[in-house]
Write a protein that holds these residues in place. Structure first.
Motif, PDB file in Angstrom:
ATOM      1  N   ARG A 124      10.107   5.821   2.681  1.00  0.00           N
ATOM      2  CA  ARG A 124       9.350   5.414   0.886  1.00  0.00           C
ATOM      3  C   ARG A 124       7.854   5.596   1.328  1.00  0.00           C
ATOM      4  NH1 ARG A 124      10.732   6.067  -4.198  1.00  0.00           N
ATOM      5  NH2 ARG A 124       9.466   5.671  -6.010  1.00  0.00           N
ATOM      6  N   GLN A 125       7.856   4.763   2.501  1.00  0.00           N
ATOM      7  CA  GLN A 125       5.880   4.692   2.208  1.00  0.00           C
ATOM      8  C   GLN A 125       5.369   5.886   3.007  1.00  0.00           C
ATOM      9  OE1 GLN A 125       6.165   0.915   4.600  1.00  0.00           O
ATOM     10  NE2 GLN A 125       5.625   0.130   1.999  1.00  0.00           N
ATOM     11  N   GLN A 126       6.064   6.576   4.051  1.00  0.00           N
ATOM     12  CA  GLN A 126       5.832   7.656   4.467  1.00  0.00           C
ATOM     13  C   GLN A 126       5.395   8.652   3.640  1.00  0.00           C
ATOM     14  OE1 GLN A 126       4.886   7.573   8.337  1.00  0.00           O
ATOM     15  NE2 GLN A 126       4.251   9.107   7.113  1.00  0.00           N
ATOM     16  N   TRP A 127       6.586   9.358   2.659  1.00  0.00           N
ATOM     17  CA  TRP A 127       6.991   9.854   1.729  1.00  0.00           C
ATOM     18  C   TRP A 127       5.087   9.844   1.113  1.00  0.00           C
ATOM     19  CZ3 TRP A 127       7.207   8.789  -3.109  1.00  0.00           C
ATOM     20  CH2 TRP A 127       7.239  10.574  -3.762  1.00  0.00           C
ATOM     21  N   LEU A 128       5.428   8.674   0.276  1.00  0.00           N
ATOM     22  CA  LEU A 128       3.803   9.369  -0.700  1.00  0.00           C
ATOM     23  C   LEU A 128       2.846   8.817   0.065  1.00  0.00           C
ATOM     24  CD1 LEU A 128       3.138   7.722  -3.415  1.00  0.00           C
ATOM     25  CD2 LEU A 128       3.444   5.775  -3.308  1.00  0.00           C
ATOM     26  N   LEU A 129       2.936   8.191   1.666  1.00  0.00           N
ATOM     27  CA  LEU A 129       1.014   8.864   2.307  1.00  0.00           C
ATOM     28  C   LEU A 129       0.863   9.851   2.865  1.00  0.00           C
ATOM     29  CD1 LEU A 129      -0.526   6.313   3.404  1.00  0.00           C
ATOM     30  CD2 LEU A 129      -0.044   6.264   5.723  1.00  0.00           C
ATOM     31  N   ASP A 130       1.883  11.150   3.460  1.00  0.00           N
ATOM     32  CA  ASP A 130       1.493  12.087   3.383  1.00  0.00           C
ATOM     33  C   ASP A 130       1.311  12.894   1.549  1.00  0.00           C
ATOM     34  OD1 ASP A 130       4.748  12.045   5.330  1.00  0.00           O
ATOM     35  OD2 ASP A 130       2.381  11.460   5.754  1.00  0.00           O
ATOM     36  N   GLU A 179       1.173   0.180  -5.294  1.00  0.00           N
ATOM     37  CA  GLU A 179       1.952  -1.177  -4.408  1.00  0.00           C
ATOM     38  C   GLU A 179       2.080  -0.504  -3.397  1.00  0.00           C
ATOM     39  OE1 GLU A 179       5.853  -4.285  -5.190  1.00  0.00           O
ATOM     40  OE2 GLU A 179       5.100  -2.679  -6.631  1.00  0.00           O
ATOM     41  N   ILE A 180       2.761   1.051  -3.095  1.00  0.00           N
ATOM     42  CA  ILE A 180       4.280   1.504  -2.036  1.00  0.00           C
ATOM     43  C   ILE A 180       2.789   2.320  -0.957  1.00  0.00           C
ATOM     44  CG2 ILE A 180       5.627   3.440  -1.480  1.00  0.00           C
ATOM     45  CD1 ILE A 180       6.457   3.334  -3.680  1.00  0.00           C
ATOM     46  N   LEU A 181       1.859   2.140  -2.068  1.00  0.00           N
ATOM     47  CA  LEU A 181       0.688   2.903  -1.153  1.00  0.00           C
ATOM     48  C   LEU A 181      -0.413   1.901   0.013  1.00  0.00           C
ATOM     49  CD1 LEU A 181      -1.333   5.567  -2.848  1.00  0.00           C
ATOM     50  CD2 LEU A 181      -0.062   6.261  -0.705  1.00  0.00           C
ATOM     51  N   HIS A 182      -0.079   0.623  -0.871  1.00  0.00           N
ATOM     52  CA  HIS A 182      -1.017  -0.730  -0.383  1.00  0.00           C
ATOM     53  C   HIS A 182      -0.194  -1.427   0.921  1.00  0.00           C
ATOM     54  CE1 HIS A 182      -3.058  -4.376  -0.482  1.00  0.00           C
ATOM     55  NE2 HIS A 182      -2.252  -5.286  -0.706  1.00  0.00           N
ATOM     56  N   ARG A 183       1.033  -1.048   0.661  1.00  0.00           N
ATOM     57  CA  ARG A 183       1.696  -1.787   1.418  1.00  0.00           C
ATOM     58  C   ARG A 183       1.661  -0.973   2.827  1.00  0.00           C
ATOM     59  NH1 ARG A 183       7.527  -3.966  -1.185  1.00  0.00           N
ATOM     60  NH2 ARG A 183       6.888  -5.714  -2.160  1.00  0.00           N
ATOM     61  N   ALA A 184       1.786   0.728   2.552  1.00  0.00           N
ATOM     62  CA  ALA A 184       1.810   1.437   4.088  1.00  0.00           C
ATOM     63  C   ALA A 184       0.547   0.940   4.676  1.00  0.00           C
ATOM     64  CB  ALA A 184       1.817   2.632   3.271  1.00  0.00           C
ATOM     65  N   GLU A 242      -1.602  -1.402   4.235  1.00  0.00           N
ATOM     66  CA  GLU A 242      -1.747  -2.461   5.083  1.00  0.00           C
ATOM     67  C   GLU A 242      -1.257  -2.460   6.826  1.00  0.00           C
ATOM     68  OE1 GLU A 242       0.447  -6.041   3.364  1.00  0.00           O
ATOM     69  OE2 GLU A 242      -0.718  -7.823   4.341  1.00  0.00           O
ATOM     70  N   ARG A 243       0.343  -2.167   6.571  1.00  0.00           N
ATOM     71  CA  ARG A 243       0.509  -1.937   7.518  1.00  0.00           C
ATOM     72  C   ARG A 243       0.284  -1.266   9.127  1.00  0.00           C
ATOM     73  NH1 ARG A 243       7.385  -1.187   6.538  1.00  0.00           N
ATOM     74  NH2 ARG A 243       7.780  -2.794   5.418  1.00  0.00           N
ATOM     75  N   VAL A 244      -0.371   0.091   8.396  1.00  0.00           N
ATOM     76  CA  VAL A 244      -1.477   1.095   9.357  1.00  0.00           C
ATOM     77  C   VAL A 244      -2.634   0.645  10.200  1.00  0.00           C
ATOM     78  CG1 VAL A 244      -2.544   3.099   9.060  1.00  0.00           C
ATOM     79  CG2 VAL A 244      -0.685   3.062   8.375  1.00  0.00           C
ATOM     80  N   GLY A 304      -3.485  -2.347  18.287  1.00  0.00           N
ATOM     81  CA  GLY A 304      -3.932  -1.326  18.730  1.00  0.00           C
ATOM     82  C   GLY A 304      -4.778  -1.695  19.219  1.00  0.00           C
ATOM     83  N   GLU A 305      -5.923  -1.697  18.915  1.00  0.00           N
ATOM     84  CA  GLU A 305      -7.115  -1.857  19.405  1.00  0.00           C
ATOM     85  C   GLU A 305      -7.647  -3.182  20.289  1.00  0.00           C
ATOM     86  OE1 GLU A 305     -10.384   0.342  15.920  1.00  0.00           O
ATOM     87  OE2 GLU A 305     -10.103  -1.699  16.400  1.00  0.00           O
ATOM     88  N   ARG A 306      -7.121  -3.942  19.495  1.00  0.00           N
ATOM     89  CA  ARG A 306      -6.778  -5.795  20.636  1.00  0.00           C
ATOM     90  C   ARG A 306      -6.380  -5.368  21.677  1.00  0.00           C
ATOM     91  NH1 ARG A 306      -5.525  -9.787  15.866  1.00  0.00           N
ATOM     92  NH2 ARG A 306      -7.938  -9.869  15.095  1.00  0.00           N
ATOM     93  N   ASP A 307      -5.124  -4.412  21.535  1.00  0.00           N
ATOM     94  CA  ASP A 307      -5.075  -4.334  23.028  1.00  0.00           C
ATOM     95  C   ASP A 307      -5.050  -3.803  24.019  1.00  0.00           C
ATOM     96  OD1 ASP A 307      -1.521  -2.118  24.005  1.00  0.00           O
ATOM     97  OD2 ASP A 307      -1.975  -4.365  24.699  1.00  0.00           O
TER      98      ASP A 307
END
Length: 221
Positions: A154-160, A192-197, A199-201, A208-211
């Motif tokens: 659902r997060q991926q769908w809404l973000l797309d 709410e869904i976009l905010h969670r998406a 945040e994760r991204v 990833g940058e730290r790694d």
């Protein structure tokens, strides 16, 4: 780790099942919920032709101890409801399955998606059987990566959709209100869904940058 999709049939004796079956074209979006062994509290968005009648139907159940209407309109309303029969939430919590919000109930059924260890999936089946909750396994697939997907479906769908419709363009080609209207979801749910998406991204990008930085430092030594 297996990813499972199940369709749960809420027992007829549960108020949510009976009301949703009485209004089969109404959608019940559960935005937030919590429960213990005695009580449950849920914030629900009711989308249908006569949400006021649905609220009246809820209040006729002895197991519904409180109902508060936050927003109301001719085709939608948002409520908070307290119940002494949080059967569905208790069964999922007991099995150790995290419940992704929001989820939708319609005509006595809900779809549950979860990426959990095989042992937890087995516990879920046993718990549903013990609580008398019927279910149909729609699909189970083994995730190739040992880690769970970064975003839910659902997060991926809404973000797309947000990207395609220009929500992240500069300047923006659409607003949050217009995006929510076009996709037929509440503005608060969309936000709410976009905010969670997001945040994760963002956190995944930072990690990833730290790694990468640590590997460069190690190589230079």
């Amino acid at each position: 780790m297996p990813h499972a999709q199940l369709t749960l049939t809420i027992p007829d004796s549960v108020w949510m099942s009976e009301v949703s079956r009485s209004y089969p074209n109404t959608r019940f979006r559960v935005l937030a919920a919590t429960a213990n062994t005695a009580t449950g509290v849920a914030r629900i968005e009711i989308l249908g032709d006569d949400p006021e009648a649905v609220c009246d139907a809820f209040e006729r159940y002895d197991s519904v101890t409180d109902l508060t209407v936050f927003e109301s309109g001719p085709e939608a309303c948002r409520i908070q409801i307290e119940t002494t029969v949080p059967l569905l939430l208790n069964s999922l919590q007991e099995a150790g399955v995290p419940l992704e919000m929001p989820f939708e109930v319609r005509n006595g059924k809900m779809t549950l998606e979860a990426t959990v260890p095989q042992g937890t999936l087995s516990d879920l089946r046993q718990t549903l059987d013990r609580f008398g909750i019927q279910y149909t396994v729609e699909r189970i697939q083994q995730e190739l990566d040992s880690e769970a997907p970064l975003l839910t479906e659902r997060q991926q769908w809404l973000l797309d959709e947000a990207i395609e419709r220009g929500y992240y363009d500069t300047p923006r080609r659409t607003t949050l209100v217009d995006l929510a209207d076009e996709l037929d979801i509440a503005k608060s749910t969309c936000s709410e869904i976009l905010h969670r998406a997001e945040e994760r991204v963002l956190k995944a990008n930072r990690d990833g940058e730290r790694d990468i930085s640590s590997r460069i430092t190690a190589a230079s030594d």
